[in-house]
Motif scaffolding. Structure first.
Motif, PDB file in Angstrom:
ATOM      1  N   MET A   1       0.811  -1.217   0.000  1.00  0.00           N
ATOM      2  CA  MET A   1       0.000   0.000   0.000  1.00  0.00           C
ATOM      3  C   MET A   1       0.837   1.256   0.000  1.00  0.00           C
ATOM      4  SD  MET A   1      -3.114  -0.980   2.570  1.00  0.00           S
ATOM      5  CE  MET A   1      -3.885   0.608   2.286  1.00  0.00           C
ATOM      6  N   ASN A   2       2.075   1.220   0.559  1.00  0.00           N
ATOM      7  CA  ASN A   2       2.838   2.453   0.590  1.00  0.00           C
ATOM      8  C   ASN A   2       3.379   2.848  -0.768  1.00  0.00           C
ATOM      9  OD1 ASN A   2       4.784   0.518   0.264  1.00  0.00           O
ATOM     10  ND2 ASN A   2       6.020   1.129   2.038  1.00  0.00           N
ATOM     11  N   CYS A   3       3.107   2.076  -1.816  1.00  0.00           N
ATOM     12  CA  CYS A   3       3.502   2.485  -3.157  1.00  0.00           C
ATOM     13  C   CYS A   3       2.681   3.672  -3.635  1.00  0.00           C
ATOM     14  CB  CYS A   3       3.333   1.328  -4.154  1.00  0.00           C
ATOM     15  SG  CYS A   3       4.764   0.245  -4.246  1.00  0.00           S
ATOM     16  N   THR A   4       1.570   3.959  -2.989  1.00  0.00           N
ATOM     17  CA  THR A   4       0.758   5.104  -3.396  1.00  0.00           C
ATOM     18  C   THR A   4       1.155   6.369  -2.655  1.00  0.00           C
ATOM     19  OG1 THR A   4      -0.904   4.582  -1.723  1.00  0.00           O
ATOM     20  CG2 THR A   4      -1.176   3.593  -3.911  1.00  0.00           C
TER      21      THR A   4
ATOM     22  N   LEU B   1      11.186  -0.013  -6.214  1.00  0.00           N
ATOM     23  CA  LEU B   1      11.972  -0.607  -5.138  1.00  0.00           C
ATOM     24  C   LEU B   1      12.282   0.427  -4.059  1.00  0.00           C
ATOM     25  CD1 LEU B   1      13.652  -2.931  -3.931  1.00  0.00           C
ATOM     26  CD2 LEU B   1      15.566  -2.155  -5.359  1.00  0.00           C
ATOM     27  N   ASN B   2      12.592   1.651  -4.482  1.00  0.00           N
ATOM     28  CA  ASN B   2      12.893   2.711  -3.533  1.00  0.00           C
ATOM     29  C   ASN B   2      11.684   3.031  -2.656  1.00  0.00           C
ATOM     30  OD1 ASN B   2      14.635   4.893  -2.491  1.00  0.00           O
ATOM     31  ND2 ASN B   2      13.163   6.234  -3.476  1.00  0.00           N
ATOM     32  N   ARG B   3      10.500   2.990  -3.227  1.00  0.00           N
ATOM     33  CA  ARG B   3       9.291   3.260  -2.440  1.00  0.00           C
ATOM     34  C   ARG B   3       9.025   2.139  -1.431  1.00  0.00           C
ATOM     35  NH1 ARG B   3       4.458   6.450  -5.491  1.00  0.00           N
ATOM     36  NH2 ARG B   3       5.583   8.421  -5.641  1.00  0.00           N
ATOM     37  N   ARG B   4       9.304   0.936  -1.853  1.00  0.00           N
ATOM     38  CA  ARG B   4       9.047  -0.187  -0.940  1.00  0.00           C
ATOM     39  C   ARG B   4      10.062  -0.202   0.201  1.00  0.00           C
ATOM     40  NH1 ARG B   4       6.406  -5.063  -1.038  1.00  0.00           N
ATOM     41  NH2 ARG B   4       7.333  -6.728   0.208  1.00  0.00           N
ATOM     42  N   CYS B   5      11.296   0.136  -0.098  1.00  0.00           N
ATOM     43  CA  CYS B   5      12.380   0.069   0.884  1.00  0.00           C
ATOM     44  C   CYS B   5      12.827   1.483   1.245  1.00  0.00           C
ATOM     45  CB  CYS B   5      13.546  -0.744   0.345  1.00  0.00           C
ATOM     46  SG  CYS B   5      13.054  -2.349  -0.339  1.00  0.00           S
ATOM     47  N   LEU B   6      11.894   2.354   1.512  1.00  0.00           N
ATOM     48  CA  LEU B   6      12.190   3.752   1.805  1.00  0.00           C
ATOM     49  C   LEU B   6      13.075   3.855   3.037  1.00  0.00           C
ATOM     50  CD1 LEU B   6      11.671   6.734   1.160  1.00  0.00           C
ATOM     51  CD2 LEU B   6       9.674   6.624   2.656  1.00  0.00           C
TER      52      LEU B   6
ATOM     53  N   THR C   1      21.107  -0.961  -2.812  1.00  0.00           N
ATOM     54  CA  THR C   1      21.684  -1.270  -1.507  1.00  0.00           C
ATOM     55  C   THR C   1      20.619  -1.209  -0.420  1.00  0.00           C
ATOM     56  OG1 THR C   1      23.830  -0.367  -2.192  1.00  0.00           O
ATOM     57  CG2 THR C   1      23.428  -0.589   0.181  1.00  0.00           C
ATOM     58  N   ALA C   2      19.764  -0.157  -0.481  1.00  0.00           N
ATOM     59  CA  ALA C   2      18.674  -0.040   0.492  1.00  0.00           C
ATOM     60  C   ALA C   2      17.714  -1.222   0.375  1.00  0.00           C
ATOM     61  CB  ALA C   2      17.928   1.277   0.279  1.00  0.00           C
ATOM     62  N   GLY C   3      17.490  -1.697  -0.850  1.00  0.00           N
ATOM     63  CA  GLY C   3      16.635  -2.866  -1.030  1.00  0.00           C
ATOM     64  C   GLY C   3      17.229  -4.113  -0.398  1.00  0.00           C
ATOM     65  N   LEU C   4      18.530  -4.311  -0.556  1.00  0.00           N
ATOM     66  CA  LEU C   4      19.179  -5.463   0.066  1.00  0.00           C
ATOM     67  C   LEU C   4      19.150  -5.363   1.589  1.00  0.00           C
ATOM     68  CD1 LEU C   4      22.270  -5.897  -2.298  1.00  0.00           C
ATOM     69  CD2 LEU C   4      20.275  -7.383  -2.131  1.00  0.00           C
ATOM     70  N   ILE C   5      19.330  -4.157   2.122  1.00  0.00           N
ATOM     71  CA  ILE C   5      19.218  -3.957   3.570  1.00  0.00           C
ATOM     72  C   ILE C   5      17.824  -4.336   4.053  1.00  0.00           C
ATOM     73  CG2 ILE C   5      19.214  -2.208   5.404  1.00  0.00           C
ATOM     74  CD1 ILE C   5      21.378  -0.726   3.850  1.00  0.00           C
ATOM     75  N   HIS C   6      16.817  -3.918   3.268  1.00  0.00           N
ATOM     76  CA  HIS C   6      15.430  -4.224   3.624  1.00  0.00           C
ATOM     77  C   HIS C   6      15.196  -5.739   3.673  1.00  0.00           C
ATOM     78  CE1 HIS C   6      11.019  -4.028   3.537  1.00  0.00           C
ATOM     79  NE2 HIS C   6      11.063  -4.893   2.539  1.00  0.00           N
ATOM     80  N   TYR C   7      15.667  -6.458   2.658  1.00  0.00           N
ATOM     81  CA  TYR C   7      15.419  -7.897   2.611  1.00  0.00           C
ATOM     82  C   TYR C   7      16.301  -8.655   3.603  1.00  0.00           C
ATOM     83  CZ  TYR C   7      12.357  -7.211  -1.345  1.00  0.00           C
ATOM     84  OH  TYR C   7      11.330  -6.809  -2.148  1.00  0.00           O
ATOM     85  N   ASN C   8      17.466  -8.133   3.928  1.00  0.00           N
ATOM     86  CA  ASN C   8      18.272  -8.749   4.994  1.00  0.00           C
ATOM     87  C   ASN C   8      17.579  -8.610   6.343  1.00  0.00           C
ATOM     88  OD1 ASN C   8      20.381  -9.793   3.484  1.00  0.00           O
ATOM     89  ND2 ASN C   8      21.631  -7.952   3.644  1.00  0.00           N
TER      90      ASN C   8
END
Length: 393
Positions: free
Chosen positions: A19-22, A137-142, A211-218
């Motif tokens: 939902m935060n993609c909006t 990806l940036n929006r998901r892993c803000l 990098t922020a996306g990888l941090i998020h998934y880690n």
């Protein structure tokens, strides 16, 4: 785009539908990059913040075609003018070797700018898909830290542009260039710096997004969400080693080559003029400062691009996280072991279209090459001076 890449994109995009993609208050600084890229005719898309999409319209397509056409024609004219009228660009206070070197730099700059706009226009749809994917990806892993990095990058870009403009204006004016070559030098070099360094910091920002996306998934892995965390991590690394390399690797190759060619110009001018007493005492200090910082903006941007490599660091942390996961004797253990055996050795390597890697290991090689070119230029200058001395007798 082939079916495999299309599937890779569609699979990864399917992960980006929370939902935060909006939200409309994220990607603030990335939107500023997109505006600058649009103004310069590099990536002409409209950003739909509600759906996080890059929309191509007939108007934007026309603008991209017209802008690219103008740049291609302008660079061709400047290149031809530099070839047909080399004497117009001669700096009286410089030696013959230095003037020849300046002519090579000017023509190479026109050629690189031509290639950059041609590549970006021909592959514009592929670049759009990649940037749109990373925006989602940036929006998901803000991350507040990532948002600050974007802002710091653009501030650094502005400061270095001012320094570059001041150096070129003061250096070429004091060198006694005629108005026409002075105007061409300023126009071509400053605009090239604006374009190429904007692409460099945009590339750096995209790497910071990944990098922020990888941090998020880690973090998801640490919380026990192994399936989603590993799947997201693998998709990011696929995009890094696939589309990011394909889209930006070919751009980095001529940019790094041009910076490598230009890097010895400041020290060589310093040796050939200031240290040989060709300026008066009132100008010597100012020319010393100008020539010593002549290539600083280019080198700072190049070092920033090569040193920013948090992708590899975060990718390597996954093994440590999985090693701490308690074994349960179920299929989950087999999944972790299979992942460690097959995927953990895969390193996200960014290259300039396969010619060299875009990481810190390349910095030493580049500085070594710059020093080598510097020595060669000085040797040619000494040979020129020796020849002049012999001819006098």
């Amino acid at each position: 785009m082939n079916n495999e890449i299309g599937y890779q994109f569609s699979t990864f995009v399917s992960l980006q539908r929370p939902m935060n993609c909006t939200m409309s208050n994220v990607c603030r600084d990335l939107r500023f990059y997109l505006r600058l890229l649009h103004i310069m005719g590099l990536m002409c898309w409209h950003f739909d913040s509600d759906h996080c999409r890059l929309v191509t319209t007939s108007r934007s397509e026309g603008y991209a075609f017209a802008y690219a056409g103008c740049i291609l024609v302008s660079t061709t004219v400047c290149f031809i003018f530099g070839v047909l009228q080399p004497s117009r660009f001669h700096i009286a206070i410089y030696n013959r070797t230095g003037n020849f070197y300046e002519a090579v730099i000017f023509r190479s700059t026109c050629l690189v700018l031509f290639l950059i706009y041609l590549i970006l226009y021909v592959r514009r749809h592929r670049h759009r898909d990649l940037v749109q994917l990373l925006l989602r990806l940036n929006r998901r892993c803000l991350s507040t830290c990532t948002d600050q990095q974007f802002l710091h990058n653009i501030i650094l870009y502005g400061v270095l542009t001012i320094l570059c403009f001041g150096n070129y204006l003061h250096g070429y004016t004091r060198a006694g260039l005629a108005p026409v070559p002075l105007a061409l030098y300023m126009l071509v070099y400053i605009y090239t710096f604006l374009v190429l360094c904007l692409l460099l910091i945009f590339f750096v920002s995209l790497k910071q997004v990944m990098t922020a996306g990888l941090i998020h998934y880690n973090q998801r892995l640490r919380q026990g969400d192994l399936v989603s965390g590993l799947r997201g991590r693998q998709q990011i690394l696929k995009v890094c080693g696939g589309e990011l390399n394909e889209c930006f690797g070919i751009l980095m190759l001529p940019i790094v080559a041009l910076v490598l060619l230009m890097a010895p110009s400041g020290p060589f001018f310093l040796i050939s003029t200031v240290l040989e007493g060709k300026f008066g005492s009132d100008e010597c200090l100012f020319m010393l400062m100008t020539s010593s910082t002549w290539d600083t903006p280019w080198m700072i941007m190049l070092v920033l691009m090569l040193r920013t490599n948090g992708i590899s660091e975060e990718a390597n942390k996954t093994a440590k996280i999985l090693a701490k996961v308690p074994r349960t004797g179920t299929g989950l253990d087999r999944m972790i072991e299979k992942f460690l055996l097959k995927n953990i050795r895969q390193q996200p390597i960014l290259t300039a279209y396969g010619f060299f890697t875009l990481d810190k290991s390349t910095l030493f090689k580049l500085f070594t090459a710059i020093f080598t070119y510097m020595v060669i230029l000085v040797q040619f200058k000494e040979m020129e001076n020796s020849t002049k001395s012999i001819n006098k007798f």
